[in-house]
Design a protein around this motif. Structure first.
Motif: not given
Lengths: 87, 87
Positions: A52, A80, A83-84, B26, B29, B33, B36
């Motif tokens: 992250x 947002x 987040x990845x 976690x 939004x 996904x 994680x």
């Protein structure tokens, strides 16, 4: 462990971001060696930062050292689109 | 976060061992996904295993996946003499 209730407060946060909370509790048999949590904190933060985008301003870290139990709470807010990083 | 109350139950465990609890939550939004936590679980377990002797029989792992919040709880019991590997 009633995780649902414990984390339920976070459900009311704005939806346009992600959030990761990490809690550690270390119960020791002896009163020494309380630096394990500090070490784990640094290494776990490094692990999280691989996945992250962690902005220092959006990280809250709280440590409490007791005679036999020490706790660490890390709360990370992620925009947002951050987040990845890499799956 | 009221960590003290949350972890207070562990204080009644026998004194001749160590215990490490890790909780992750976690909040996403979007609803995708959700892997994680699984990734973090594996990497955090590897971090912990560097510092403590982790016996598979003494590890409890619980994951809960919700629509927006997923949680992971890891509970590790360590025999007193295995609590320290390398500082």
């Amino acid at each position: 462990m009633n995780l649902k209730r414990f984390f339920s407060r976070s459900a009311s946060a704005p939806a346009a971001r992600e959030r990761l909370q990490v809690l550690l509790a270390h119960e020791r048999a002896s009163s020494g060696d309380s630096d394990l949590l500090k070490t784990l904190r640094d290494e776990i933060m490094a692990v999280i930062a691989k996945h992250m985008q962690v902005d220092g301003d959006k990280v809250s870290v709280k440590m409490e050292r007791g005679a036999s139990v020490s706790t660490l709470a890390v709360d990370i807010e992620v925009p947002f689109d951050g987040g990845k990083k890499a799956a």
